[in-house]
Design a protein around this motif. Sequence first.
Motif, PDB file in Angstrom:
ATOM      1  N   GLY A 204      -0.588   4.527  -0.719  1.00 33.07           N
ATOM      2  CA  GLY A 204      -1.362   5.743  -0.541  1.00 33.07           C
ATOM      3  C   GLY A 204      -2.805   5.454  -0.195  1.00 33.07           C
ATOM      4  N   GLU A 205      -3.519   6.542   0.062  1.00 29.13           N
ATOM      5  CA  GLU A 205      -4.932   6.457   0.430  1.00 29.13           C
ATOM      6  C   GLU A 205      -5.775   7.002  -0.719  1.00 29.13           C
ATOM      7  OE1 GLU A 205      -5.891   4.984   3.132  1.00 29.13           O
ATOM      8  OE2 GLU A 205      -3.934   4.823   4.064  1.00 29.13           O
TER       9      GLU A 205
ATOM     10  N   LYS B  83       0.853  -1.175   0.000  1.00 26.55           N
ATOM     11  CA  LYS B  83       0.000   0.000   0.000  1.00 26.55           C
ATOM     12  C   LYS B  83       0.895   1.234   0.000  1.00 26.55           C
ATOM     13  CE  LYS B  83      -4.160   1.875   1.966  1.00 26.55           C
ATOM     14  NZ  LYS B  83      -5.235   1.671   2.900  1.00 26.55           N
TER      15      LYS B  83
ATOM     16  N   LYS C 282       5.199   5.563  -8.324  1.00 28.60           N
ATOM     17  CA  LYS C 282       4.824   4.420  -7.488  1.00 28.60           C
ATOM     18  C   LYS C 282       6.022   3.803  -6.776  1.00 28.60           C
ATOM     19  CE  LYS C 282       0.417   2.889  -9.228  1.00 28.60           C
ATOM     20  NZ  LYS C 282      -0.370   1.741  -9.680  1.00 28.60           N
TER      21      LYS C 282
ATOM     22  N   CYS D   7      -4.314   2.971  -2.990  1.00 26.82           N
ATOM     23  CA  CYS D   7      -3.290   3.016  -4.033  1.00 26.82           C
ATOM     24  C   CYS D   7      -2.239   1.958  -3.691  1.00 26.82           C
ATOM     25  CB  CYS D   7      -2.673   4.410  -4.107  1.00 26.82           C
ATOM     26  SG  CYS D   7      -1.503   4.582  -5.470  1.00 26.82           S
ATOM     27  N   TRP D   8      -2.039   1.027  -4.602  1.00 24.16           N
ATOM     28  CA  TRP D   8      -1.178  -0.118  -4.350  1.00 24.16           C
ATOM     29  C   TRP D   8      -0.077  -0.218  -5.395  1.00 24.16           C
ATOM     30  CZ3 TRP D   8      -2.069  -3.049  -0.044  1.00 24.16           C
ATOM     31  CH2 TRP D   8      -3.305  -2.849   0.587  1.00 24.16           C
ATOM     32  N   TYR D   9       0.996  -0.888  -5.011  1.00 27.67           N
ATOM     33  CA  TYR D   9       2.106  -1.164  -5.912  1.00 27.67           C
ATOM     34  C   TYR D   9       2.478  -2.632  -5.753  1.00 27.67           C
ATOM     35  CZ  TYR D   9       6.998  -1.434  -7.363  1.00 27.67           C
ATOM     36  OH  TYR D   9       8.182  -1.800  -7.940  1.00 27.67           O
TER      37      TYR D   9
ATOM     38  N   ASP E 205       4.383   7.587 -14.090  1.00 24.10           N
ATOM     39  CA  ASP E 205       3.491   6.941 -13.128  1.00 24.10           C
ATOM     40  C   ASP E 205       4.202   5.799 -12.400  1.00 24.10           C
ATOM     41  OD1 ASP E 205       3.470   5.476 -15.552  1.00 24.10           O
ATOM     42  OD2 ASP E 205       1.509   4.606 -15.104  1.00 24.10           O
TER      43      ASP E 205
END
Length: 111
Positions: free
Chosen positions: A42-43, A40, A80, A46-48, A76
Motif C-alpha cells: 500500500g501507499e 509493498k 496484510k 505499507c509493507w509486508y 491486522d
Amino acid sequence: MGRKKTGEFNKTESAYQQFLEKEKQEGRILDYRFEELKLKIGEPACWYMPDFLVINADREIEFHEVKGAAAIFQDDAKVKIKAAAYRNSHFIFKVVFPDKKELSGWRIQEF
C-alpha cells in the motif's frame, strides 16, 4: 512465542524451518528462505514481510506466514496477507499453524 529481531526465528518459526528442511530433503519443495524480502502492499509505505519464501516442487513461489495459533492471527495480519495476495496474485500465500491433529503437524490456510 512473540516476534524476535528481524532475521531471528521465534520457537514456532524454528519448528517450521525444521519442517521445511525435511520437505526439502524429501524433494517436496526445492528451497526456502527466511524473511527473504518485503512486499509493498500500500501507499505511501505499507509493507509486508512474509516469514518464509518457499519454492515448491513445481517451481512456484509461495509465501508462508507462521503463527503459533489461529487466535494469534489477528485482523491486522489478516489484512496484510490478503492485501499482499491481492496485489501479488501470481504468488501463493499461506498461513501455517502448528496442529498435532494434522499428519504434517501443521494446519495450512491458503489465501
